[in-house]
Design a protein around this motif. Structure first.
Motif, PDB file in Angstrom:
ATOM      1  N   ARG A  39       1.903   6.106 -29.469  1.00  0.00           N
ATOM      2  CA  ARG A  39       1.503   5.063 -28.520  1.00  0.00           C
ATOM      3  C   ARG A  39       2.565   4.849 -27.453  1.00  0.00           C
ATOM      4  O   ARG A  39       2.255   4.614 -26.284  1.00  0.00           O
ATOM      5  CB  ARG A  39       1.252   3.747 -29.271  1.00  0.00           C
ATOM      6  CG  ARG A  39      -0.006   3.735 -30.126  1.00  0.00           C
ATOM      7  CD  ARG A  39      -0.112   2.428 -30.870  1.00  0.00           C
ATOM      8  NE  ARG A  39      -1.220   2.425 -31.806  1.00  0.00           N
ATOM      9  CZ  ARG A  39      -1.445   1.471 -32.697  1.00  0.00           C
ATOM     10  NH1 ARG A  39      -0.596   0.441 -32.780  1.00  0.00           N
ATOM     11  NH2 ARG A  39      -2.472   1.541 -33.506  1.00  0.00           N
ATOM     12  N   ARG A  51     -13.858  -4.039 -29.179  1.00  0.00           N
ATOM     13  CA  ARG A  51     -12.728  -4.854 -29.651  1.00  0.00           C
ATOM     14  C   ARG A  51     -11.446  -4.412 -28.965  1.00  0.00           C
ATOM     15  O   ARG A  51     -11.148  -3.213 -28.862  1.00  0.00           O
ATOM     16  CB  ARG A  51     -12.588  -4.733 -31.166  1.00  0.00           C
ATOM     17  CG  ARG A  51     -13.799  -5.216 -31.940  1.00  0.00           C
ATOM     18  CD  ARG A  51     -13.628  -4.955 -33.417  1.00  0.00           C
ATOM     19  NE  ARG A  51     -12.392  -5.530 -33.935  1.00  0.00           N
ATOM     20  CZ  ARG A  51     -11.919  -5.276 -35.142  1.00  0.00           C
ATOM     21  NH1 ARG A  51     -12.543  -4.428 -35.947  1.00  0.00           N
ATOM     22  NH2 ARG A  51     -10.793  -5.847 -35.536  1.00  0.00           N
ATOM     23  N   SER A  52     -10.690  -5.369 -28.489  1.00  0.00           N
ATOM     24  CA  SER A  52      -9.445  -5.070 -27.776  1.00  0.00           C
ATOM     25  C   SER A  52      -8.455  -4.331 -28.657  1.00  0.00           C
ATOM     26  O   SER A  52      -7.743  -3.425 -28.186  1.00  0.00           O
ATOM     27  CB  SER A  52      -8.811  -6.369 -27.264  1.00  0.00           C
ATOM     28  OG  SER A  52      -9.665  -7.052 -26.382  1.00  0.00           O
ATOM     29  N   GLU A  53      -8.403  -4.681 -29.944  1.00  0.00           N
ATOM     30  CA  GLU A  53      -7.432  -4.062 -30.839  1.00  0.00           C
ATOM     31  C   GLU A  53      -7.675  -2.561 -30.967  1.00  0.00           C
ATOM     32  O   GLU A  53      -6.727  -1.760 -31.032  1.00  0.00           O
ATOM     33  CB  GLU A  53      -7.501  -4.749 -32.202  1.00  0.00           C
ATOM     34  CG  GLU A  53      -6.428  -4.307 -33.189  1.00  0.00           C
ATOM     35  CD  GLU A  53      -6.873  -3.118 -34.024  1.00  0.00           C
ATOM     36  OE1 GLU A  53      -5.988  -2.376 -34.498  1.00  0.00           O
ATOM     37  OE2 GLU A  53      -8.100  -2.940 -34.190  1.00  0.00           O
ATOM     38  N   ARG A  66      -6.560  -0.866 -27.758  1.00  0.00           N
ATOM     39  CA  ARG A  66      -5.101  -0.814 -27.697  1.00  0.00           C
ATOM     40  C   ARG A  66      -4.572   0.329 -28.551  1.00  0.00           C
ATOM     41  O   ARG A  66      -3.580   0.969 -28.196  1.00  0.00           O
ATOM     42  CB  ARG A  66      -4.497  -2.140 -28.151  1.00  0.00           C
ATOM     43  CG  ARG A  66      -4.644  -3.271 -27.143  1.00  0.00           C
ATOM     44  CD  ARG A  66      -3.747  -4.442 -27.501  1.00  0.00           C
ATOM     45  NE  ARG A  66      -3.855  -5.519 -26.546  1.00  0.00           N
ATOM     46  CZ  ARG A  66      -4.660  -6.569 -26.693  1.00  0.00           C
ATOM     47  NH1 ARG A  66      -5.415  -6.666 -27.802  1.00  0.00           N
ATOM     48  NH2 ARG A  66      -4.717  -7.510 -25.788  1.00  0.00           N
ATOM     49  N   ARG A  67      -5.211   0.585 -29.689  1.00  0.00           N
ATOM     50  CA  ARG A  67      -4.795   1.712 -30.528  1.00  0.00           C
ATOM     51  C   ARG A  67      -4.977   3.031 -29.799  1.00  0.00           C
ATOM     52  O   ARG A  67      -4.250   3.994 -30.053  1.00  0.00           O
ATOM     53  CB  ARG A  67      -5.600   1.712 -31.831  1.00  0.00           C
ATOM     54  CG  ARG A  67      -5.150   0.641 -32.824  1.00  0.00           C
ATOM     55  CD  ARG A  67      -6.200   0.406 -33.894  1.00  0.00           C
ATOM     56  NE  ARG A  67      -6.614   1.644 -34.529  1.00  0.00           N
ATOM     57  CZ  ARG A  67      -7.699   1.753 -35.296  1.00  0.00           C
ATOM     58  NH1 ARG A  67      -8.491   0.689 -35.473  1.00  0.00           N
ATOM     59  NH2 ARG A  67      -8.015   2.905 -35.840  1.00  0.00           N
ATOM     60  N   THR A 123     -14.023  -5.116 -21.604  1.00  0.00           N
ATOM     61  CA  THR A 123     -12.809  -5.113 -22.426  1.00  0.00           C
ATOM     62  C   THR A 123     -11.765  -4.160 -21.860  1.00  0.00           C
ATOM     63  O   THR A 123     -10.576  -4.492 -21.763  1.00  0.00           O
ATOM     64  CB  THR A 123     -13.148  -4.725 -23.871  1.00  0.00           C
ATOM     65  OG1 THR A 123     -14.197  -5.565 -24.362  1.00  0.00           O
ATOM     66  CG2 THR A 123     -11.935  -4.871 -24.764  1.00  0.00           C
TER      67      THR A 123
END
Length: 271
Positions: free
Chosen positions: A46, A106-108, A111-112, A137
């Protein structure tokens, strides 16, 4: 109580208890080490990945889009696939791509996939309402990324654009127009199908203006020019606003998909 029972307890039961404890502790340590190693590798990836392509949905449209990216020399390491189906992510991994399992609304999950550092986000879900939520999103996480969305119905294209998409492709209308062209003019539909396919025949590409092409008009280039990109605006080749080409321009051309002796491509100048 008896000496025999005590002997069995010392010789058999106690070693089994110790062996079970060793296996339990060893398995626990192995699982924790594996999770820690995977988390470290994930965090390292990341922190290192940026300006990459995020492909939302790895169905028929998603696979075709990824194949086109790879055919245009986009490294597989620069492509991240997000899909809620584990089997699709497994196929993406087999194709040499990084995969993230989860709901892209989903934002999570986004982000991943590193959406906040991505250069381009391609959204190709099965439902138009999902496309709207994913677009909202993704745009909230990355205001600068180029977002390209596929929708089924033309009436939803305006909603997608208001949600933050830079470009919207209507799959049903596009297929319908190709079917109509095939019925009216089979030769024309064959040419369009050739342009849409990658790796053979003709292809549509965007490239920089070469130094030797500066000051020329679009008609004077070796390759047929469809449009000129100037100041991030697409201008048709026939527009009087084009005039002569300058260094900062980009041209959208039709060229052979394969490098032929009579039509060589200049790869370093391609976008």
């Amino acid at each position: 109580v008896t000496d025999t029972a005590r002997l069995v307890n010392v010789v058999v039961i106690t070693p089994l208890r110790i062996l079970f404890l060793i296996v339990l502790v060893g398995t626990t340590l192995e699982a924790l080490t594996f999770r820690s190693r995977e988390a470290w590798r994930r965090d390292r990836w990341r922190n290192s990945v940026e300006n990459h392509y995020v492909m939302i949905g790895y169905g028929v449209k998603g696979r075709s889009a990824v194949s086109t990216l790879i055919a245009n020399d986009i490294p597989r390491s620069k492509i991240v696939v997000v899909d809620p189906v584990q089997n699709n992510i497994a196929e993406a991994n087999e194709d040499g791509l990084v995969g993230v399992v989860g709901d892209a609304t989903r934002s999570e999950v986004l982000r991943r996939a590193g959406v906040e550092r991505a250069a381009t986000v391609v959204i190709a879900p099965e439902r138009d309402d999902t496309a709207v939520l994913v677009t909202l999103t993704a745009r909230s996480l990355n205001p600068e990324a180029t977002i390209i969305v596929s929708v089924r119905e033309e009436e939803n294209a305006a909603i997608i654009k208001h949600s933050g998409a830079n470009s919207v492709i209507t799959s049903s209308d596009s297929v319908g127009r190709l079917l109509g062209m095939a019925a009216v003019s089979p030769n024309l539909s064959g040419v369009l199908e050739d342009l849409l396919s990658s790796g053979e025949g003709l292809e549509v590409a965007q490239r920089r203006v070469l130094p030797r092409e500066e000051g020329r008009t679009p008609w004077q280039l070796d390759e047929p020019v469809l449009a000129v990109v100037r100041d991030e605006k697409v201008v048709p080749y026939y527009s009087p606003a084009v005039g002569h080409l300058v260094r900062e321009d980009r041209v959208i051309v039709v060229r052979p998909a394969e490098e032929l002796l009579w039509a060589k491509k200049v790869a370093p100048e391609d976008d």
